[in-house]
Design an enzyme around this catalytic site. Structure first.
Site, short mmCIF file in Angstrom:
data_model
loop_
_atom_site.label_atom_id
_atom_site.label_comp_id
_atom_site.label_asym_id
_atom_site.label_seq_id
_atom_site.Cartn_x
_atom_site.Cartn_y
_atom_site.Cartn_z
N HIS A 189 0.83 -1.21 0.00
CA HIS A 189 0.00 0.00 0.00
C HIS A 189 0.87 1.27 0.00
O HIS A 189 0.74 2.13 -0.86
CB HIS A 189 -0.91 -0.04 1.24
CG HIS A 189 -1.82 1.14 1.37
ND1 HIS A 189 -3.17 1.07 1.08
CD2 HIS A 189 -1.60 2.42 1.75
CE1 HIS A 189 -3.73 2.26 1.27
NE2 HIS A 189 -2.79 3.09 1.69
N GLU A 190 1.79 1.32 0.95
CA GLU A 190 2.63 2.53 1.07
C GLU A 190 3.57 2.66 -0.13
O GLU A 190 3.87 3.77 -0.57
CB GLU A 190 3.42 2.52 2.38
CG GLU A 190 2.57 2.47 3.66
CD GLU A 190 1.48 3.53 3.74
OE1 GLU A 190 1.63 4.60 3.10
OE2 GLU A 190 0.47 3.30 4.43
N HIS A 224 1.77 4.54 -2.78
CA HIS A 224 1.84 6.00 -2.58
C HIS A 224 3.21 6.53 -3.00
O HIS A 224 3.33 7.54 -3.67
CB HIS A 224 1.65 6.35 -1.10
CG HIS A 224 0.25 6.19 -0.61
ND1 HIS A 224 -0.83 6.75 -1.24
CD2 HIS A 224 -0.26 5.55 0.47
CE1 HIS A 224 -1.94 6.46 -0.57
NE2 HIS A 224 -1.62 5.73 0.47
N HIS A 258 3.81 6.62 -6.71
CA HIS A 258 3.01 7.71 -7.29
C HIS A 258 3.75 9.05 -7.09
O HIS A 258 3.91 9.83 -8.03
CB HIS A 258 1.63 7.72 -6.61
CG HIS A 258 0.60 8.55 -7.31
ND1 HIS A 258 -0.67 8.69 -6.82
CD2 HIS A 258 0.65 9.31 -8.43
CE1 HIS A 258 -1.36 9.48 -7.63
NE2 HIS A 258 -0.59 9.88 -8.60
#
Ligand SMILES: [Zn+2]
Length: 595
Positions: free
Chosen positions: A386-387, A390, A393
């Site tokens: 998940h991290e 981020h 991105h």
């Protein structure tokens, strides 16, 4: 517990690549504090030429970049050990400098807005301002909602008064409320707090779940008149602000800054409601698996599929992640692998007084760091994925956009992280024969979509109801709020669930309802992510490149335009129904494998 200085260097993030050492940071903060004043020399001159505006923006950008680095270093060092006084004061100093920066630059936007229309239009056409066109256009479109100088002054003074409602809610909710305790099967006292409440809801002992649920909500019931009037106060503020700023209604006002069409909001609610039966099927399945006569709301979070007892070292997690993101191509994989292994983006393990949880952080001129408290569980592997979503991105946006366009808006923020969770989950499902593990993985995605898409849409519908009531001069009191909340719960949970009376006051404990149409973004975010994911996985190479381009776009256009280019039209119902169909597929796979 292990101390910070006992953590191996290779397991820490490379904060030294922002500033070599504390001294360098201290020198820079002193220097920037002095330099900031330079910006005041532009004051009163912005209407003289496009060249002056360009110079101002360049100066502002160079200061912002330096400030971001100063803040980043302080906040990362502070989070490494929250009891370290040196870094606590670094953090405070960085915050003070930030406030000073805000004060020093607060005149810029009002002065830009004051320039006559014809003149600023001419400026915008000049070569000087070409790179700043979208940035300035975004500022200038506020013009029709900005009042004259005196009125704006009064409004900014009022902001302070208005903050009382939410502050009061926070005080009562976080400080005054004591929820007492319940007893477990051996008569041990179990204290109820906001934090422990969720742990009791996933407890296997049904009495603990039930008693915690009743006792927790009882407190809100006692104060429901007061909390209703606090929420009413906040919604009145939103209505007031929308009116004085010439917006059609509160929804248009709240969605204005990101230029989100209100159709996106309405479509989300409509599409979820039309397809609600699939959520009911999932809930009925829970009831069947838990072998319960009656399924209550306090039975909704306890896992009904065993968590597989598999441990993953960080290196194993890393390997899984690298394998899972292969469908995104070489560029993505190489950057991520290099980031985690060579550039040391991740602060891996827990140490004494380290910030809990996990997040991705960074600035334009730094690596996109990840703070974790990795603990070898599957959940931890998922958090890493998940991290990393981020961080990738941020990395790709920073590398491909100018400073002013690199930051992606909240509306887009959870897309890349959710996307990575899907990649990881499916990679794990496809590479194991262990049926128990597959069932667990399927169910955990289903639960994620249930709470992020369906539940947040229910919240969004409630939020719309309370705003529209006040817009139509219907006062909010606890009776109205409770009735609506029960009605929504019945609709969203369906007939197989006992809608316990206590749930009527759940609205009273949700801080998000004070945030002005915020929660729908969780639901649209996961829908966009799943829709993109389906495109990339099922179709051509072109779709993969579209997705990578999305990650490179930052905030260079309005969020809906960025998503459109990636192949997702959020004003249509397709992305939401894509997500719901995906939910359906997962559910049928789960039923098949479990039966
Ligand atoms: Zn996230």
């Amino acid at each position: 517990m292990i101390k910070r200085n006992e953590i191996k260097n290779e397991d820490k993030w490379s904060v030294e690549s922002i500033f070599k050492n504390d001294q360098e940071w201290q020198d820079e903060i002193k220097k920037l504090e002095k330099d900031l004043e330079v910006i005041l020399k532009f004051k009163g001159k912005l209407d003289s030429s496009s060249k002056i505006i360009k110079e101002l923006l360049e100066t502002d950008i160079s200061f912002s970049k330096r400030l971001d680095k100063i803040y980043l270093y302080a906040h990362m060092k502070n989070d490494e050990d929250l009891k370290n006084d040196v870094y606590k004061s670094f953090y405070d100093n960085a915050m003070n400098l930030y406030t000073k920066y805000m004060e020093t630059t607060s005149w810029i936007i009002p002065e830009l807005l004051k320039i006559e229309n014809d003149k600023i239009k001419k400026f915008l056409k000049s070569d000087d301002l070409k790179p700043y066109d979208f940035y300035l256009t975004k500022i200038l479109r506020q013009k029709e909602h900005i009042l004259n100088e005196n009125e704006e002054k009064i409004l900014s003074m009022l902001a302070n008064v208005f903050s009382t409602t939410y502050d009061s809610f926070k005080s009562i909710n976080d400080c005054d409320f004591k929820f007492g305790y319940i007893l477990d099967g051996s008569n041990n006292k179990l204290n109820i707090t906001h934090g422990t409440y969720y742990l009791y809801l996933i407890n296997k002992d049904r009495n603990i779940r039930k008693n915690a649920f009743c006792q927790y909500h009882k407190k809100y019931e006692e104060y429901t008149t007061t909390i209703a009037s606090l929420l009413y106060g906040k919604i009145k503020e939103h209505v007031f602000e929308a009116k004085v700023r010439n917006f059609k209604d509160t929804l248009s006002a709240a969605l204005f800054s990101n230029n989100i069409d209100t159709a996106v909001y309405m479509n989300l609610i409509k599409t979820v409601k039309e397809n609600i039966s699939i959520l009911h099927e999932f809930i009925d399945y829970r009831k069947k698996k838990m072998k319960l006569e009656e399924l209550h709301l306090y039975d909704m979070y306890v896992p009904f599929i065993e968590t597989p007892d598999i441990k993953y070292s960080f290196d194993e997690a890393k390997k899984l992640l690298f394998d899972a993101v292969k469908p995104l191509g070489n560029e993505y994989s190489t950057i991520l692998q290099n980031g985690i292994e060579k550039e040391k983006w991740v602060d891996k393990y827990e140490n004494e007084n380290k910030r809990s949880g996990a997040y991705s952080t960074g600035c334009y001129d730094s690596y996109p760091y990840i703070l974790m408290n990795y603990n070898n569980t599957l959940n931890s592997v998922r958090t890493l994925a998940h991290e990393a979503g981020h961080s990738m991105h941020s990395y790709l946006s920073n590398k491909n956009q100018d400073f002013l366009y690199a930051k992606y808006p909240i509306f887009l923020a959870e897309v890349a992280s959710t996307f990575n969770e899907e990649l990881l989950n499916n990679y794990l499902i496809n590479t194991t024969d262990n049926k128990k593990q597959i069932a667990y993985l399927l169910n955990s995605r289903l639960d994620e979509i249930r709470t992020t898409l369906f539940r947040q849409t229910m919240f969004a519908e409630f939020e719309l109801f309370i705003h529209q009531s006040v817009e139509n001069n219907i006062p909010l009191n606890y009776k109205l709020l409770n009735d609506e909340y029960i009605k929504l719960n019945k609709f969203y949970f369906g007939n197989e669930v006992i809608i316990d009376d206590e749930i009527a006051v759940e609205w009273a404990r949700i801080p998000h309802f004070y945030y002005n149409y915020y929660v729908y973004q969780y639901a649209t975010g996961i829908s966009a992510a799943i829709s993109l994911y389906k495109n990339v996985i099922n179709e051509s190479n072109n779709n993969k490149d579209q997705y990578i381009n999305f990650l490179k776009s930052g905030g260079s256009e309005y969020p809906l335009d960025i998503l459109n280019k990636a192949g997702v039209d959020m004003t249509a119902s397709k992305p939401v129904s894509d997500a719901i169909n995906y939910f359906k597929d997962l559910l049928y796979k789960l039923i098949e494998i479990e039966d």
